[in-house]
Every structure is written in structure tokens, then in C-alpha cells.
Design a protein around this motif. Structure first.
Motif, mmCIF file in Angstrom:
data_model
loop_
_atom_site.group_PDB
_atom_site.id
_atom_site.type_symbol
_atom_site.label_atom_id
_atom_site.label_comp_id
_atom_site.label_asym_id
_atom_site.label_seq_id
_atom_site.Cartn_x
_atom_site.Cartn_y
_atom_site.Cartn_z
ATOM 1 N N ASP A 26 -3.163 0.727 14.459
ATOM 2 C CA ASP A 26 -3.702 0.558 13.101
ATOM 3 C C ASP A 26 -2.663 -0.074 12.190
ATOM 4 O O ASP A 26 -2.961 -0.967 11.387
ATOM 5 N N SER A 27 -1.433 0.424 12.294
ATOM 6 C CA SER A 27 -0.355 -0.108 11.446
ATOM 7 C C SER A 27 -0.068 -1.560 11.805
ATOM 8 O O SER A 27 0.260 -2.367 10.934
ATOM 9 N N GLN A 28 -0.184 -1.892 13.094
ATOM 10 C CA GLN A 28 0.038 -3.282 13.512
ATOM 11 C C GLN A 28 -1.002 -4.194 12.873
ATOM 12 O O GLN A 28 -0.681 -5.278 12.385
ATOM 13 N N GLU A 29 -2.267 -3.731 12.886
ATOM 14 C CA GLU A 29 -3.355 -4.493 12.253
ATOM 15 C C GLU A 29 -3.045 -4.734 10.784
ATOM 16 O O GLU A 29 -3.174 -5.832 10.265
ATOM 17 N N ARG A 30 -2.653 -3.651 10.124
ATOM 18 C CA ARG A 30 -2.411 -3.705 8.682
ATOM 19 C C ARG A 30 -1.254 -4.668 8.374
ATOM 20 O O ARG A 30 -1.324 -5.453 7.433
ATOM 21 N N LEU A 31 -0.199 -4.586 9.197
ATOM 22 C CA LEU A 31 0.957 -5.470 8.992
ATOM 23 C C LEU A 31 0.547 -6.929 9.172
ATOM 24 O O LEU A 31 0.927 -7.806 8.384
ATOM 25 N N GLY A 73 0.789 -1.237 0.000
ATOM 26 C CA GLY A 73 0.000 0.000 0.000
ATOM 27 C C GLY A 73 0.814 1.276 0.000
ATOM 28 O O GLY A 73 0.380 2.291 0.548
ATOM 29 N N ARG A 123 6.261 -0.982 6.555
ATOM 30 C CA ARG A 123 5.707 -1.603 5.347
ATOM 31 C C ARG A 123 6.708 -1.527 4.201
ATOM 32 O O ARG A 123 6.786 -2.438 3.380
ATOM 33 N N THR A 170 6.783 -4.637 15.072
ATOM 34 C CA THR A 170 5.781 -3.620 15.412
ATOM 35 C C THR A 170 6.216 -2.704 16.554
ATOM 36 O O THR A 170 5.419 -1.907 17.036
ATOM 37 N N ASP A 223 -2.468 -8.279 8.785
ATOM 38 C CA ASP A 223 -3.286 -8.721 7.651
ATOM 39 C C ASP A 223 -2.424 -8.965 6.414
ATOM 40 O O ASP A 223 -2.639 -9.914 5.659
ATOM 41 N N LEU A 224 -1.446 -8.067 6.214
ATOM 42 C CA LEU A 224 -0.538 -8.215 5.071
ATOM 43 C C LEU A 224 0.206 -9.545 5.135
ATOM 44 O O LEU A 224 0.275 -10.298 4.158
#
Lengths: 244, 269
Positions: A174-179, A129, A148, A168, A181-182
Motif C-alpha cells: 500500500d505504501s509503495q502504491e502511495r509513494l 499526507g 514519506r 521502497t 502516486d505521490l
């Protein structure tokens, strides 16, 4: 079947008195998402560095892809994100340059990056992203975006094993969630094996197949569901002891 | 053509200034970015011991300086890779030992004279065709090797542990970088002198980092600034009858000062 990672009776000490790990036996199959947890100083990073061949055990055997881990180093099959990864340069490296550097061992010596390499770099940046900031200096991005970018660098290397050490730390929820999921998406799409060290698993917990607790050795190795008390209730005395 | 602007006898010095001005910051870029700026100084002082040894044994000073500094750089890099914390101490030790050994050897060889000072402070105005050929060849080796290694050097500079895990031969890449730094010192010693070469390797990189927008732009800007400093320094030295090594480094420092000033004005504006 041959395991991707296999440690047999591994012992390691820093100097004469600094015993870090003793009698470690561990097997990780290809395609697994394994979390490694434990107290600070418990030996998590040491264990990961032995697995990757960056440290050689004093005793026992560390096999990666069925070969002694230190010999596998030269094959470029592993991508590693060390603890507190940051760009150690004063020059303003862009996201594109950082991600392309992940392909250093895969590209030819001279000349521009291959077409396949350029496509992979772009694809990796899109996957995490960061397409809109591909030519921005990494230092100008937020902590989460920087993480990321480092992840994209790992992807561009087309590794079979991703090893992340506390990715992390200092990154918002939020960034932890995104990482998380990635990583889960990558693991499912590419069947890549993931070793993930952290002491704050909130975001990745639901994706992890197995938890390995390290405290001078392997204190627990199994699915998180088999350890609900320890994992979900930090007030539990034994859990507190193990997780530090 | 640029060379036509200078009198006939300055053409080889001008070419030397151009070659050294481009090569020194190119190698210096990787030293600065890896926080090893002092390496150029340490190798320069070791090369001085090499020059003094050549005087004592009746050998070629440039060849001996190359050999001694390459050996010292390789030894330091090997030890530094094994014990990172000791890197700073090792470099300090190398710097002092090189200078002290050079002084003692030069004294024993009764070579403390203008010839020796030419290596310490540079003597670009005495460079002729054959000497330029040596400088040009060394610069060709340095720039060619950098182009060949750029991708790998950058990966190791960003994060050497991740680079090792990704399959890069980090120790070998570091050894080649140290060897190239030693070659750069040797090729530039006649232009700016062994005591000042490190400045030409480092200062243009500091300046370029103030304005660059990427790694590639930073490297190319540093090489351009090195060229401007070398040529500007030589021109000032010629017209003001000053030592070219000193004016070259002062021009590089002045460019850095101007860049800082300009950056400050941009931020205010």
C-alpha cells in the motif's frame, strides 16, 4: 538542447580490480521520470552517485545541469534519498524537524526558519499526507510513513532533481502504491526530474517514462513498452539475466 | 541570585561550572548523535600532550592545549571523512598516542607534579577572574558557533550523504565541529579535568534522550542537565571535601541512573 544529466564514456572502478561501470553514455532531459534497474552489484547506486557528483568517474565526463556534476553539488539543486535511509540519531527527531532539515542549505545561517521555509515545510508534510503526525518522532512511525517523511524532506528543499535509491525496500505494498502516486503527481505538477532506483517497480511502472537497465554498463535504455518481454515476464531468460 | 548562595571565594568556580555545564553537553550532543562519543576522550588525551609540551617549552598550557587538540581533531576528522571505516581506529590511536606522549613529555620537562594533575583531574576551585574570562570567551565562541551552524550540523548529523547532495559543505561542517569539540575540551579542562571532560559531554545527552520529544528539546535538556551536574557536583565537592571533577561526573551519572529508574517506573505504570 542542454540535458539535465549527461554521461559521456564514463568508467568507474572501486580499487584496482573492482570495475563497476564501463563506457556509460546516458542522457536525461528535464522533467523525465527515469527508472534505473539491474541486478544487485550491477552498478545502479554507483551510477546514481556519479550522476549526483558524489563520486567522480575515472574516465569520461559526468555533467549535471550542463556543468561537471561534482561542481553542481554546492548549488543545492538536488535532493537525494540514499538506500536504506533512516534517521541515524538517538534523539527523537520529529517529522517537522526532519523535513525542515532538508532546507538547511537554503536558509540563512542564524535565526529561525524563514516564513517561506516554514510554509514549504508544512506544505511538503501535507503533500505526503503526514499533517496529523507532524510533531511526532519519526521513529514512532511505520516504515511507509517514514519514507514519506523523507520524501517531504526532499520536497522542502525545492529541488530540480529528485534521486531516490531503493525507496521502497521494506515498505508494504500500500505504501509503495502511495509513494508511486505521490512521485507521479509531483513530477506532473512541478515538472521535477526523477531518477528512481529499484528492483521492484510494480507500483511506479505505470508512471515511468524510461527504463535504464544497468549491469556494469547500460544494458538497455528506452521506454518500458519497448521491452515487454523483459519487464513483464521474469521467466524470460535474457530478462532474468539482466534483472538478476 | 544563585551566586549569593555561595561564599565569595566560590563565585568564579560557580560561574565556571555553569558555563562548562552548558557548553560541554551542547557540543557533546552532536558527537553522541553521530556515534562519535569517544572523540571527546581522544581530544582530551591529545590536549594532555599539549599541556605537557607547554611545560617543556615554557608556553601557556591552555593556549598550547587548544592548538594541539584543534590540530589533532582537524587531522582525524579529515582522515575519517575520507575513510569512514578507519574512524574508530584513528580515534583509538589518537587517544593512546596523546596520553603516552603527554606522559613522556611531562617526564622530560620534570613536570609530573600537582600542576599537571590539576589539568588531568580539574581544579575548578582555583579559577579566578582572569581564568574565568578565558573560559567564558571560549564558551561564547563554542555556543555562538553552534547556534550559527545548528541547521547545517543537524542536516549533516541526520544523513551526511544526503546533505552533501543537497549542497552542504559536509567536510567543512565536520571540521568546525571537531574544532569546537577541541575548544570545549580546553575550556573545560580546569573544571572537570582532561580525563573526565568527555563524560560531561556525553552523559547528559544520554539522559536527555530518555525523555526528549524532539531534537531541540533533547539539546536544551542536555544543557540543563549539564548545568545541574556541574553545579551539583561542585556543591557536593565543597561540602564533602571531595574532588569536584569526580563529583560532577558522578552527579551526571547519578542523574542518568535516576532517569532510567523513572523511565522504568513510567513504563510499568
Amino acid at each position: 538542447m542542454q540535458a539535465l544529466v549527461e554521461l559521456r564514456g564514463v568508467e568507474f572502478a572501486f580499487g584496482r580490480f573492482g570495475r563497476a561501470l564501463s563506457n556509460v553514455n546516458l542522457r536525461v532531459e528535464a522533467g523525465e521520470f527515469v527508472a534505473i534497474a539491474g541486478p544487485n552489484g550491477g552498478g545502479k547506486t554507483t551510477l546514481l552517485r556519479i550522476i549526483l557528483g558524489l563520486l567522480r568517474p575515472d574516465k569520461g565526463q559526468a555533467l549535471l545541469f550542463g556543468e561537471p556534476a561534482h561542481r553542481v553539488l554546492a548549488q543545492g539543486r538536488v535532493a537525494y534519498l540514499p538506500q536504506r535511509a533512516r534517521v541515524g540519531m538517538a534523539a527523537p527527531i520529529t517529522v517537522r524537524e526532519l523535513v525542515a532539515s532538508g532546507r538547511a542549505s537554503r536558509e540563512r545561517w542564524l535565526g529561525p526558519t524563514s516564513r517561506h521555509g516554514r510554509e514549504l515545510v508544512h506544505q511538503s508534510v501535507v503533500e505526503v499526507g503526514l499533517r496529523d503526525v507532524i510533531d511526532r518522532p519519526v521513529a514512532q512511525l511505520s516504515g511507509g510513513m517514514q519514507q514519506r517523511a523523507f520524501l517531504a524532506r526532499m520536497l522542502a528543499a525545492e529541488p530540480e532533481l529528485l534521486a531516490l535509491d531503493e525507496p521502497t525496500t521494506g515498505v508494504d505494498a500500500d505504501s509503495q502504491e502511495r509513494l508511486a502516486d505521490l512521485l507521479a503527481g509531483l513530477q506532473q505538477r512541478h515538472r521535477v526530474t526523477i531518477l528512481y532506483i529499484s528492483h521492484e517497480f510494480g507500483a511506479v511502472e505505470r508512471h515511468v517514462h524510461r527504463l535504464v537497465l544497468v549491469r556494469g554498463g547500460i544494458a538497455f535504455d528506452g521506454p518500458i513498452s519497448q521491452l515487454p518481454q523483459l519487464w513483464h515476464d521474469p521467466s524470460h531468460a535474457h530478462g532474468r539475466e539482466l534483472l538478476g | 541570585m544563585l551566586l549569593d548562595l555561595f561564599p565569595e571565594f566560590l563565585r568564579w568556580p560557580v560561574l565556571t561550572a555553569l558555563v562548562v555545564g552548558a557548553a560541554a553537553p551542547a557540543i557533546g550532543f552532536f558527537l553522541v548523535e553521530r556515534q562519535m562519543s569517544v572523540v571527546g576522550d581522544a581530544i582530551g588525551h591529545t590536549a594532555f600532550a599539549g599541556v605537557a609540551l607547554a611545560h617543556l617549552l615554557g608556553l601557556n598550557p591552555v593556549a598550547t592545549a587548544v592548538a594541539v587538540s584543534v590540530l589533532a581533531a582537524a587531522a582525524v576528522e579529515t582522515l575519517r571523512t575520507r575513510n569512514r571505516a578507519a574512524g574508530d581506529r584513528l580515534l583509538a590511536l589518537l587517544l593512546y598516542t596523546g596520553l603516552a606522549l603527554g606522559m613522556v613529555l611531562a617526564s622530560v620537562a620534570r613536570a609530573v607534579n600537582a600542576g599537571l594533575f590539576a589539568f588531568l583531574f580539574g581544579s575548578i576551585l582555583t579559577v579566578d577572574g582572569p581564568r574565568f574570562a578565558v573560559v567564558g570567551c571560549l564558551a561564547g565562541i563554542v555556543l555562538g558557533a553552534l547556534a550559527l551552524l545548528y541547521r547545517r550540523l543537524l542536516a549533516v548529523t541526520i544523513d551526511d550523504e544526503a546533505a552533501r547532495a543537497a549542497g552542504l559543505p559536509v567536510l567543512r561542517v565536520n571540521l568546525v565541529l571537531a574544532t569546537l569539540a577541541a575548544l570545549t575540551v580546553s575550556l573545560a579542562m580546569q573544571a572537570v579535568g582532561l580525563l573526565l571532560i568527555a563524560a560531561l559531554m556525553v552523559v547528559p545527552v544520554l539522559t536527555s534522550n530518555l525523555f526528549a520529544w524532539s531534537v531541540r528539546s533533547s539539546l536544551l535538556l542536555a544543557m540543563g542537565l549539564g548545568l545541574v551536574a556541574s553545579l551539583g557536583g561542585l556543591t557536593i565537592a565543597y561540602f564533602a571535601n571531595l574532588p569536584p571533577g569526580g563529583t560532577t561526573v558522578l552527579t551526571a551519572v547519578a542523574l542518568y541512573g535516576l532517569a532510567l529508574l523513572f523511565q522504568g517506573l513510567l513504563r510499568r505504570g
